[in-house]
Design a protein around this motif. Sequence first.
Motif, short mmCIF file in Angstrom:
data_model
loop_
_atom_site.label_atom_id
_atom_site.label_comp_id
_atom_site.label_asym_id
_atom_site.label_seq_id
_atom_site.Cartn_x
_atom_site.Cartn_y
_atom_site.Cartn_z
N ASN A 98 34.55 32.58 47.29
CA ASN A 98 35.96 32.56 47.70
C ASN A 98 36.83 32.78 46.46
N GLY A 100 40.04 33.01 46.17
CA GLY A 100 41.22 32.16 46.14
C GLY A 100 40.93 30.79 45.58
N ILE A 101 39.86 30.14 46.07
CA ILE A 101 39.50 28.82 45.57
C ILE A 101 39.08 28.90 44.11
N ILE A 104 42.26 29.02 42.07
CA ILE A 104 42.88 27.69 42.00
C ILE A 104 42.13 26.83 40.99
N GLN A 126 48.50 35.19 42.30
CA GLN A 126 47.20 34.53 42.32
C GLN A 126 47.14 33.34 41.36
N GLN A 127 46.24 33.35 40.36
CA GLN A 127 46.03 32.14 39.56
C GLN A 127 47.30 31.73 38.83
N TYR A 130 49.30 29.79 41.35
CA TYR A 130 48.75 28.46 41.58
C TYR A 130 49.05 27.54 40.40
N TYR A 155 42.93 36.81 48.55
CA TYR A 155 43.46 35.49 48.25
C TYR A 155 44.34 34.98 49.40
N SER A 158 44.57 31.11 50.26
CA SER A 158 45.14 30.35 49.16
C SER A 158 46.62 30.70 48.98
N ASP A 159 46.94 31.99 49.05
CA ASP A 159 48.35 32.40 48.92
C ASP A 159 49.20 31.80 50.04
N LYS A 161 48.87 29.00 51.52
CA LYS A 161 49.14 27.61 51.18
C LYS A 161 50.19 27.50 50.08
N TYR A 162 50.06 28.32 49.04
CA TYR A 162 50.95 28.19 47.88
C TYR A 162 52.30 28.86 48.09
#
Length: 392
Positions: A98, A100-101, A104, A126-127, A130, A155, A158-159, A161-162
């Motif tokens: 993953n 995205g994880i 993070i 991305q990172q 985060y 991503y 994850s994106d 969420k953020y």
Amino acid sequence: MKKKILFLVSDMESGGFQKSLISLLQCFDYKKYDVDLLVLCPKGIFMGQIPKEVNLLSVDISSSFFSSFPKSSINLIKEKQYILAIKRCIHFIISRFNKGIGAIYMANQIPALINEYDVAIDYNGQQILYYMVNKIKAHKKISYFHSDYKKWPYYKLSDKKYYSKVDYIVTISDICKESLDEIFPKYKDKTKVIHNISSPEIINKLATEECSINFDDKYTNVIMVGRPSDIKGYDFAIEACSKLKKDGEKVKFYSIGTSNDVDKFKKLVTDLDVEKEFIFIGETDNPYKFVKKADIYVHPSRFEGKSVAIDEAKILCKPIVITNFTTAKDHINNEVNGLIVGMNSEEVYKGIKILIKNTSLQEKFENNLSKENLGNESEVYKLYDLIEQVKV
């Protein structure tokens, strides 16, 4: 009292978003804003172009941590950064499952900044997004995304969420916004378009600098700006060069940019016997002096968000051939100020050959471009509008 602004970026290597950031910072109002810039991996050809008014920050972590795997872990071991080397291995394993994880996890390893800001601006995604959300103290947070999200969905979870934790999402074209709105409809109202800034005054000034290559006027000199990669369509260009050579055309291609894949394309050049016709210039902090002296600009990408390089070639009034990627029509009015061709080597070859054989068409494109108002420094005011909504 000046507002305190923080920009965050991964590096200042040769690339579209790095060049875009430099253009933005060169237009920024430093009488009104105090600007800090955190470059996590402080290297690259654009480091020297950061305006002197910008306060450059760093964090206490080895830049090797951010390089590609396994080179990153090898270098960290050489530096005796054993824990970081292990963490980089963990990041690699997580990212295989993953991305995205994994991003993070990487962001969480970066030390936080002590300072507090009115606005923090992640210019990378991305990172960096985060990290900004988790580690930066700011009254307002803005995240940039520089491409068509539908072409870069790795991503997404994850994106999602953020993005809920930032105040604005900025992208660089209407098509890129449509893509974000489709994937993240909940954030449609806080997604804004701010076009990449291209300054004719700066570009034309830099274009007058001495060029290290003597372009042969017995040849049609074709220039490309972009990292050698499949995404940038280097295979299309090299194959088109080969076809033109077989036709007996006196043509030379010049490539500006570098990447980890450059050897792959140099091999293709050798395999197709165009080593004398396709020249890799490599990295430069001033591509304009090369573009200015070339005859034709070619941009054969498979996809683009909004290309800074094409906008700059337009400012320099170059006859342009681009492929029909998603945002192509944002750049070129086909057969009015350039050519849009199909996304394959045959169509790229045909487009270049049309211009070689039709100098009056080249002149038409040059004349039409010279009449366009291509400066867009005023785009910076859209960012000021977002900044000024901060409640301190």
